[in-house]
Design an enzyme around this catalytic site. Structure first.
Site, PDB file in Angstrom:
ATOM      1  N   ARG A 231      59.154  14.720  11.136  1.00 56.02           N
ATOM      2  CA  ARG A 231      60.261  14.791  12.095  1.00 56.02           C
ATOM      3  C   ARG A 231      59.898  15.753  13.214  1.00 56.02           C
ATOM      4  NH1 ARG A 231      61.466  10.751  10.166  1.00 56.02           N
ATOM      5  NH2 ARG A 231      63.410  10.090   9.166  1.00 56.02           N
TER       6      ARG A 231
ATOM      7  N   GLU B 234      64.034  12.326  21.249  1.00 57.76           N
ATOM      8  CA  GLU B 234      63.507  10.961  21.313  1.00 57.76           C
ATOM      9  C   GLU B 234      64.529  10.034  21.964  1.00 57.76           C
ATOM     10  OE1 GLU B 234      62.255   9.698  17.426  1.00 57.76           O
ATOM     11  OE2 GLU B 234      60.808  11.314  17.198  1.00 57.76           O
TER      12      GLU B 234
ATOM     13  N   HIS C 146      57.284   7.198  17.763  1.00 58.02           N
ATOM     14  CA  HIS C 146      57.923   7.097  16.446  1.00 58.02           C
ATOM     15  C   HIS C 146      57.619   5.717  15.853  1.00 58.02           C
ATOM     16  CE1 HIS C 146      61.375   8.981  13.947  1.00 58.02           C
ATOM     17  NE2 HIS C 146      60.609   8.230  13.182  1.00 58.02           N
TER      18      HIS C 146
END
Length: 313
Positions: A233, A262, A281
């Site tokens: 993360r 993000e 991601h």
């Protein structure tokens, strides 16, 4: 018993007798006619929608997240008597693939090769005859010392792949011991472990206690010329400190599949940090075996048996 299944992913679990599945849009509030649901599967739900769900579903008693980490389920504010289950194991293969791709990109100097290609330049310093072990930064996984911080099921799968390529692997977790045959150090020994690392891979969940846990102090604990890869993360890394470590040359390079914000803002200085690989991601996003996990936990719920992947809180 009514169970809500997200439309964000194709799902077709086997339902026990008496269980009815209803699709729902995770980006929208659960329609009033389905707020009698007792179970819900979450995947791609914005956090405000999760908090609404916790308030809107008074009969809810089971939440099944398909995410590898527990942070999404824990962020919803679900009542204490609601059983939360995670998606541990569903992302082991895809995340291992992506982590390995990032690791090899750094170790085999693909960003430098790409820069040379953009210049139409045959980079003789990157090819041809090379020493096997030039020191740091390492240019092969043979004999490379790799530390995996966060030693769950993804790390255990990745460990085997790295070992098969010749790396020496050890882990860091909340408690010390041996996991899947690998030595794992406790968090209070992390500085000593990092001091011997050629490459650090972060696989930590986005929990409050992990916020910016890789800070300037621990980046300095790594040897000069080490690499850092984050497929956990983004909140676990102090991005300013990471950028400074790259800019001054302390780190040989880094790869981030996740960032604190993000999507990463277009004006983020990370885009221009030297020797930094950024992917959007992309490591996970493909839960493998979701139907089987949902089916098993539904049957356990109906039969009053123990559920898999229960999240402690």
């Amino acid at each position: 018993m009514k169970v809500l299944l997200p439309t964000a992913i194709p799902l077709d679990p086997e339902l026990p007798d008496g269980v009815v599945a209803v699709p729902y849009d995770p980006a929208e509030r659960v329609p009033a006619e389905h707020r009698d649901a007792e179970g819900v599967v979450i995947w791609g739900n914005p956090r405000p929608r999760l908090r609404e769900m916790a308030a809107d579903l008074p009969r809810l008693r089971w939440v099944q997240s398909l995410a590898a980490g527990p942070d999404a389920a824990l962020s919803g504010g679900f009542a204490d008597d609601v059983v939360l289950c995670g998606g541990a194991g569903l992302h082991d293969a895809p995340v291992t693939e992506h982590a390995l791709a990032l690791i090899l990109a750094l170790v085999r100097r693909l960003p430098s090769c790409a820069a040379a290609q953009a210049e139409h330049r045959w980079a003789r310093e990157l090819g041809g005859r090379q020493p096997l072990h030039p020191g740091r930064p390492v240019t092969t996984l043979l004999g490379a010392r790799v530390v995996l911080w966060g030693f769950g099921s993804i790390a255990q799968r990745l460990s085997g792949v790295l070992t098969s390529l010749g790396a020496e692997v050890r882990g860091v977790a909340r408690s010390a011991g041996t996991r899947a045959g690998y030595p794992v150090a406790a968090l209070d020994d992390v500085e000593n472990v990092l001091a011997g690392a050629d490459l650090l891979v972060l696989l930590l969940p986005g929990l409050p206690e992990n916020e910016k846990i890789l800070d300037a102090r621990l980046l300095c604990a790594l040897p000069a010329g080490a690499y850092v890869v984050n497929v956990g993360r983004g909140s676990t890394v102090d991005e300013d400190a990471l950028r400074e470590s790259l800019a001054c040359g302390w780190l040989a390079g880094a790869a981030l599949d996740v960032t604190e914000t993000e999507p990463l803002p277009t004006d983020s200085p990370l885009w221009d940090a030297p020797n930094l690989v950024i992917t959007p991601h992309a490591a996970g996003g493909r839960p493998v075996g979701a139907d089987e996990l949902i089916t098993a936990n539904l049957r356990a719920l109906v039969d009053g048996e123990l559920l898999r992947n229960v999240i402690e809180r």
